[in-house]
Design an enzyme around this catalytic site. Structure first.
Site, short mmCIF file in Angstrom:
data_model
loop_
_atom_site.label_atom_id
_atom_site.label_comp_id
_atom_site.label_asym_id
_atom_site.label_seq_id
_atom_site.Cartn_x
_atom_site.Cartn_y
_atom_site.Cartn_z
N CYS A 34 0.87 -1.18 0.00
CA CYS A 34 0.00 0.00 0.00
C CYS A 34 0.90 1.23 0.00
O CYS A 34 1.63 1.44 -0.95
CB CYS A 34 -0.98 -0.03 1.17
SG CYS A 34 -0.20 -0.26 2.79
N ARG A 38 -2.20 -0.93 5.48
CA ARG A 38 -3.39 -1.47 4.83
C ARG A 38 -3.10 -2.85 4.24
O ARG A 38 -3.94 -3.75 4.26
CB ARG A 38 -3.85 -0.51 3.72
CG ARG A 38 -4.57 0.71 4.20
CD ARG A 38 -4.89 1.65 3.05
NE ARG A 38 -3.73 2.43 2.61
CZ ARG A 38 -3.73 3.28 1.60
NH1 ARG A 38 -4.83 3.43 0.88
NH2 ARG A 38 -2.66 3.97 1.28
#
Lengths: 295, 151
Positions: A253, A258
């Protein structure tokens, strides 16, 4: 009551996951609040949330202060991890159950770091803080004190679950699969950062060549914060993004938080044997001189 | 920094003196506990999109309530019950900036969130909190312009 080790709860086992025991329900946590073999740990993006109220008896792991080296861009070293675990009263035999805000985004990140140090007795409370509070379960502002343990300093093994820059280059050369879990705007290069987030300093926009875009939040039900069923996840990652359980996959990410959520879903819920999280992610790749980029 | 409202400057000084993270967190929680949502007499849900704080994931909305003397009281709604940081900053902005002359409010840089919350904020949290200050500045500037005064 399911044990603290490897027995999956029926509510989760019914969703068809490869390793359903990696998730526990809020009810399981409520039943194990006083279990000495279990340590509940909250990990949030918002630094005030834990202090404002947490699951009674839960410890806090702060992603910046506790998990990162204070100077070098890297995670804590072996000694610091041993100190952290000891301070939280954790032993290698303790089952650590992480939960937090943002549908367990930061909880998965913390679990990922714990696994780098070989602490595999780690689970996620499905639904995280959102589900616990929605169910009206008790919260506490009391910071618990734990008898200090003597966690033996473990060797950090990055090879299994972490990809570094050179690993990604080699992975690209070998035709390995890449999953970019950022927003479509970041993936396309239209933005250098998440919608509504400031630019975190990448000089180039776009994505690593061949990466497929599957935003991390597609893996959860927005209303409850719970992971979707295995069938729904397969629809997203296999029918939608073309992955296969035998693929060698790297997720990324912007700094690896994430993508640790996606790493968790692929590795434990769908049972992919070879999944790594590239925590250098776009803040590294988007600044690398000469690194190939697609838009 | 000298031109910002006195109470805010005092608060920034107090936070700057805190070396213990837990002390800072507890102080901010105490501020969050003092948060009073915007009263229905000023604004009622559903709030207008124009009042939405940009980049704030806590779904904060900002409003300005005119006070006697031409100044403003800054009111907020925080729709996400887990938006504790947003509630803390809302209470701080209301109590330290309401009733202050426009030029002193406009002297507040959004970067003051680092002085209050520390540097260990995520990108997203920083953007949302700075957005609240930017909204206060925008409301103040708009009010001053409508009143014909040079902000």
């Amino acid at each position: 009551m399911a044990s603290a080790t490897n027995e999956a709860e029926p509510a989760i086992a019914g969703r068809g996951y490869a390793l359903p025991e990696m998730l526990v329900t809020t009810r399981w946590v409520a039943d194990h609040l006083d279990d000495p073999a279990v340590r509940i740990v909250e990990s949030d993006e918002d630094p005030l949330l834990y202090a404002a109220g947490h699951i009674p008896g839960a410890a806090e792991v702060d992603w910046t202060r506790d998990l990162n080296d204070p100077v070098v861009r890297d995670y804590l070293d072996s000694g610091r991890f041993a100190d952290l675990a000891s301070r939280l009263g954790i032993t290698p035999e303790t089952t650590v159950v992480f939960y937090g805000d943002k549908s367990n985004w930061w909880a998965c990140y913390a679990l990922w770091v714990f696994r780098l140090f070989g602490h595999t007795r780690a689970k996620i409370m499905d639904g995280g803080r959102l589900k616990w509070t929605k169910e009206g379960r008790p919260m506490s502002r009391e910071t618990p004190a734990f008898p200090r343990t003597d966690y033996p300093a473990p060797v950090r093994d990055d090879a299994r679950d972490r990809a570094l820059r050179d690993d990604v280059v080699a992975h690209l050369d070998a035709g390995g699969a890449l999953i970019d879990v950022r927003s479509p705007e970041e993936y396309s290069g239209e933005r250098l950062h998440m919608p509504d987030y400031p630019n975190e300093g990448a000089l180039r926009g776009g994505h690593i060549p061949t990466a497929k875009n599957v935003p991390w939040a597609r893996a959860v039900n927005a209303d409850t914060g719970e992971f979707k069923s295995a069938d729904a996840l397969r629809e997203i990652y296999e029918s939608g993004a073309g992955l296969s359980p035998t693929d060698d996959v790297i997720a990324y990410c912007r700094i690896g938080e994430r993508s640790s959520h996606t790493w968790f879903a692929l590795k434990f819920l769908l049972g992919y044997e070879r999944v790594r999280n590239y925590d250098g992610s776009w803040t590294e790749w988007g600044n690398l001189v000469g690194a190939p980029i697609e838009k | 920094m000298d031109r910002i409202p006195d109470r805010l400057r005092d608060l920034v000084d107090a936070f700057s003196a805190m070396e213990d993270r837990a002390e800072r967190v507890q102080e901010l929680i105490a501020w969050a506990d003092r948060f009073e949502p915007v009263p229905a007499s000023v604004a009622a849900s559903p709030y207008p999109e124009a009042a939405r704080v940009p980049a704030c994931e806590s779904e904060a909305f900002a409003f300005a309530e005119p006070l006697a003397g031409g100044t403003l009281r800054y009111r907020f709604a925080v729709e996400n019950p887990q938006g504790v940081s947003a509630m803390a900053l809302a209470a701080i902005l209301d109590e330290t900036m309401s009733g202050q002359p426009a030029e002193r409010v406009l002297a507040v840089d959004p970067g003051v969130v680092y002085e209050l919350f520390g540097r260990e904020l995520s990108m997203g949290k920083t953007a949302g909190l700075m957005g609240m200050i930017q909204m206060v500045r925008a409301l103040t500037r708009r009010h001053a312009e409508a009143a014909g005064a040079k902000p």
